[in-house]
Enzyme design. Structure first.
Site, PDB file in Angstrom:
ATOM      1  CG  HIS A  82      28.436  28.791  36.479  1.00  0.00           C
ATOM      2  ND1 HIS A  82      27.638  29.705  35.670  1.00  0.00           N
ATOM      3  CD2 HIS A  82      27.378  28.155  37.188  1.00  0.00           C
ATOM      4  CE1 HIS A  82      26.542  29.590  35.887  1.00  0.00           C
ATOM      5  NE2 HIS A  82      26.345  28.424  36.592  1.00  0.00           N
ATOM      6  CG  ASN A 209      26.715  36.487  40.117  1.00  0.00           C
ATOM      7  OD1 ASN A 209      26.028  36.131  39.166  1.00  0.00           O
ATOM      8  ND2 ASN A 209      26.855  35.771  41.098  1.00  0.00           N
ATOM      9  CD1 TRP A 210      23.932  37.105  41.874  1.00  0.00           C
ATOM     10  CD2 TRP A 210      22.051  36.216  41.199  1.00  0.00           C
ATOM     11  NE1 TRP A 210      23.885  35.835  42.438  1.00  0.00           N
ATOM     12  CE2 TRP A 210      22.543  35.239  42.114  1.00  0.00           C
ATOM     13  CE3 TRP A 210      20.723  36.009  40.461  1.00  0.00           C
ATOM     14  CZ2 TRP A 210      22.067  34.215  42.349  1.00  0.00           C
ATOM     15  CZ3 TRP A 210      20.080  34.789  40.754  1.00  0.00           C
ATOM     16  CH2 TRP A 210      20.886  33.638  41.713  1.00  0.00           C
ATOM     17  CG  ASP A 218      28.256  31.363  32.548  1.00  0.00           C
ATOM     18  OD1 ASP A 218      28.896  30.556  32.394  1.00  0.00           O
ATOM     19  OD2 ASP A 218      27.709  31.708  33.705  1.00  0.00           O
ATOM     20  CG  ASN A 324      25.598  31.612  42.420  1.00  0.00           C
ATOM     21  OD1 ASN A 324      25.531  32.699  41.634  1.00  0.00           O
ATOM     22  ND2 ASN A 324      24.911  30.635  42.100  1.00  0.00           N
ATOM     23  N   GLY A 648      19.761  25.705  39.217  1.00  0.00           N
ATOM     24  CA  GLY A 648      19.617  24.385  38.203  1.00  0.00           C
ATOM     25  C   GLY A 648      19.489  24.829  37.080  1.00  0.00           C
ATOM     26  CG  ASN A 649      15.780  26.763  35.188  1.00  0.00           C
ATOM     27  OD1 ASN A 649      15.032  27.034  35.811  1.00  0.00           O
ATOM     28  ND2 ASN A 649      15.884  25.619  34.375  1.00  0.00           N
ATOM     29  CB  SER A 650      23.217  27.286  36.002  1.00  0.00           C
ATOM     30  OG  SER A 650      23.164  28.239  36.888  1.00  0.00           O
ATOM     31  CG  PHE A 666      24.488  33.415  32.096  1.00  0.00           C
ATOM     32  CD1 PHE A 666      24.916  34.123  32.880  1.00  0.00           C
ATOM     33  CD2 PHE A 666      23.961  33.666  30.828  1.00  0.00           C
ATOM     34  CE1 PHE A 666      25.084  35.706  32.480  1.00  0.00           C
ATOM     35  CE2 PHE A 666      24.328  35.171  30.595  1.00  0.00           C
ATOM     36  CZ  PHE A 666      24.960  36.072  31.232  1.00  0.00           C
ATOM     37  CG  ASP A 667      22.651  35.444  36.950  1.00  0.00           C
ATOM     38  OD1 ASP A 667      22.170  35.132  37.685  1.00  0.00           O
ATOM     39  OD2 ASP A 667      23.679  36.375  36.958  1.00  0.00           O
TER      40      ASP A 667
END
Length: 723
Positions: A82, A209-210, A218, A324, A648-650, A666-667
């Site tokens: 992403h 997601n989450w 990802d 998101n 931001g840690n993605s 990624f999440d």
């Protein structure tokens, strides 16, 4: 690093192993014996060398709002699918749909350049707190204070960026307790090497997601390039791969439960230092409004995208961002309630107040807190108007682009150091890239419906919160047919949405733009006037905050008597963790790893659980190669750890105690979304792609021979000879 961070004197060993997004300098203040006991097998000084101001942590890079990591000395960067989506979308069309099909460059000549893509590699950190506060004139009010500090920040950045290909920023820690100048080299030639099909990179879609269990690949692989002499340069066929001093070799053995890991990257923003009243506003007003407004925008874009294949591609990137933020807001609300976070913050504040009342030296802290509470109450009066103005900056492309052009023309008339930061000369290449890139994201039917929804909301605002520009152009009361007709006329009579004309506009003065008599531009100018006034109001608040918050934070830190990592602010951090599962609710426990079998169990043949045929073929044939975990008897796909992460840690590298890459963050899990407000060790879990799933896809599915050789996974002729 020239000076040590102010808040490090208390550092030893954290109270909770996973808690804390530590700065590189703070790592050196943590107890080495504690780090070794956790599982760190390299010296802390290998992570960060204070003499050089760099180290292994600098192998984690900033990828335009995401994180990433060098995984080879030849400039390969791994990040999230992403995070690379804009490059994938840029090169996609209905005829060549890379979003759906994925992409693999079989040689360097096939790698796809990303317009506006950047990789920033940190180079040095310098404490500039004294310089920032010395710039404030005696007797300055809050607005003058903020303007003076902003001016000094610009001057420091301008001086820092005199070196070619340099990107600098001044970061504030603990609400202004400290300021640090961060110097990074910026690599502007970034190309796509590999992206899995969307049905791998987004497997499970918004439904998963989450969530956990998760089965998502990802990740994507990019490459950074430089000029032949090693200097950063714009895209050119002559460029050569960047030579990375620090990179993370792939740990082909992966991880198992209870293994030590570190997550490195650039977490965006957290709110643990907020006063309880500020947290309460987010719980009762901000997040509910995000769910409401963004939910409507999502429905509009999805409905219009389904009507047209090209439109579906155009709205894809915007939808990803909206989804998101929408789901994040829901998770924040659930987590704030479940964890009683606001109530706990009130209790924590009360404890600090009671402690400070017994110490004369903290009288200023108590006074500062009282004034901060008063300012928060005043700010709440204009919440609805401010929220909607913020959404208008991007919720509909037409007005957003018009506002950008209007503000650009006005700001460019000023000396560079007097402009708003986003319109300074250093930002113009990025801004122009965005003005061009947004053409791929524009789909007129969706955009006009989105504007209609936002106008309806603006016309419903109370008397004290009206948006004058909306009233002027659309009237004070909502009538759908009339407003729709006005929007149609705006778009039909405008050249703003024509790329060639928009590029011309970006170089024109306000007078030249006004002379065009473009109705969308006129709306943009009127909205820009209100947004500038709002910016000034917010600058005054920032000036008050930097005057008051440091005093309060000094008391909070002194009262804590233990290591306290500052809130995330987009700067390089590391968090130490263990691979572990968790209990989401009574009677249930989630194990920390998922497998390829789980991918196939979810497979329905319909989105969002539609495994690509080539992936399913390899999985059903049990072509595991060397990537099977003997304990799991399957290929690991995702794993959990109790790392302290946020947005931001993605794309952050997840590495083992030897500094080898074991996964890509990624999440977070749903129960951990409100981690932004407070760390809860029971549910604080981040979600990572297991490096063995990455390698299985490249090996057994794609047969990416050259890439695997370059990564040192397949033996034989050097990758440079093959690629």
């Amino acid at each position: 690093m020239k000076k040590t961070l102010l808040f490090l004197s208390l550092m030893a060993a954290p109270a909770l192993a996973g808690e804390g997004k530590w700065t590189p300098q703070q790592v050196l203040e943590l107890d080495p014996a504690w780090l070794k006991a956790q599982g760190l097998q390299v010296s802390p000084r290998k992570l960060w060398d204070p003499k050089r101001g760099t180290g292994l942590l600098a192998g984690a890079v900033n990828v335009g709002g995401c994180s990433g990591a060098f995984i080879s000395e030849s400039g390969l960067v791994i990040t999230n699918h992403h995070c690379a989506f804009s490059i994938i979308q840029e090169h996609s069309s209905p005829q060549r749909d890379l979003i759906t099909q994925g992409f693999l460059a079989k040689g360097r000549e096939e790698e796809l350049p990303g317009k506006g893509a950047r990789v920033q590699v940190p180079r040095s950190f310098t404490d500039v707190t004294k310089e920032m506060f010395a710039a404030v004139p005696a007797g300055a009010d809050d607005l003058a204070r903020q303007k003076a500090m902003e001016r000094k920040e610009k001057e420091l950045v301008a001086e820092c960026e005199q070196r070619p290909a340099t990107r600098c920023k001044v970061a504030s820690f603990d609400g202004g307790l400290q300021f640090v100048l961060i110097d990074s080299v910026e690599l502007a030639d970034v190309r796509l090497v590999y992206a899995p099909p969307r049905a791998v990179g987004e497997y499970g879609g918004e439904e998963d997601n989450w969530m956990w269990p998760r089965h998502t690949g990802d990740f994507a692989i990019l490459r950074a390039y430089t000029a032949p002499d090693g200097s950063a340069a714009q895209f050119s066929a002559r460029n050569v791969p960047y030579k990375a001093e620090f990179f993370f070799p792939l740990a082909t053995q992966g991880v198992k439960p209870d293994d030590f890991v570190m997550v490195l990257g650039y977490p965006g923003i957290t709110f643990r230092a907020l006063l309880a009243d500020d947290m309460a506003e987010r719980q009762t007003r901000y997040y509910p409004r995000v769910v409401d407004v963004y939910g409507e925008l999502i429905r509009i874009l999805e409905e219009e995208g389904e009507k047209d294949p090209a439109g579906k591609i155009a709205v894809a990137s915007s939808l990803k961002g909206l989804h998101n933020r929408y789901k994040n807001a829901g998770g924040q609300l659930a987590g704030l309630k479940r964890g009683h976070i606001v109530e706990k913050q009130r209790e924590a504040e009360a404890a600090v107040v009671a402690w400070a009342e017994k110490r004369k030296e903290y009288a200023g802290a108590l006074k500062a807190r009282a004034e901060l509470l008063s300012l928060q109450a005043e700010k709440g009066k204009g919440f609805e108007r401010e929220f909607l103005l913020d959404v208008l900056k991007g919720g509909s492309k037409g007005p957003a682009l018009a506002v950008t052009l209007a503000r650009l023309a006005r700001e460019r008339a000023k000396p560079d150091l007097e402009r708003e930061p986003e319109y300074m000369d250093r930002e113009l290449p990025r801004l122009k890239d965005r003005l061009e890139r947004e053409q791929k994201n524009f789909f007129a039917p969706a955009d006009k419906r989105a504007l209609l929804a936002l106008v309806r909301r603006a016309q419903a605002l109370g008397a004290g919160e009206r948006i004058a520009a909306i009233d002027k152009h659309f009237g004070r009361t909502y009538a759908e047919k009339e407003v729709s007709a006005k929007i149609d006329a705006l778009y039909a009579g405008s050249k703003v949405l024509d790329l060639a004309e928009r590029q011309k506009m970006s170089g024109e003065t306000e007078a030249q733009l006004r002379a065009r008599k473009d109705p969308l531009l006129e709306l943009g100018f009127d909205l820009a006037t209100e947004m500038v006034a709002l910016d000034e109001l917010r600058d005054r608040r920032l000036g008050a905050n930097v005057r008051l918050m440091p005093e309060w934070r000094k008391a909070v830190l002194a009262h804590a008597g233990k290591p306290v990592a500052p809130d995330a602010n987009g700067t390089l951090r590391v968090t130490f963790a263990k691979v572990k599962g968790y209990s989401p609710r009574d009677g249930a426990f989630y194990t920390p790893q998922t497998t390829l079998a789980g991918v196939m169990e979810k497979h329905t043949g319909q989105e969002p659980f539609n495994v690509p045929e080539k992936v399913a073929a390899a999985a059903n044939a049990k072509r595991y190669g060397p990537w099977m975990d003997k304990r799991l008897k399957d290929v690991p796909v995702n794993f959990l750890a109790d790392a302290d992460t946020t947005g931001g840690n993605s794309g952050s590298p997840t590495v083992n105690g030897k500094g080898q890459l074991v996964g890509v963050n990624f999440d977070r899990v749903w129960e951990n979304v409100a981690n932004d407000f407070g760390y809860n060790p029971d549910v604080a879990r981040n979600v990572n792609v297991d490096v063995r799933y990455v390698l299985w896809l490249l090996d057994q599915v794609e047969d990416a021979d050259g890439l695997l050789r370059e990564l040192g996974v397949r033996k034989g002729p050097k990758a440079q000879e093959r690629r």
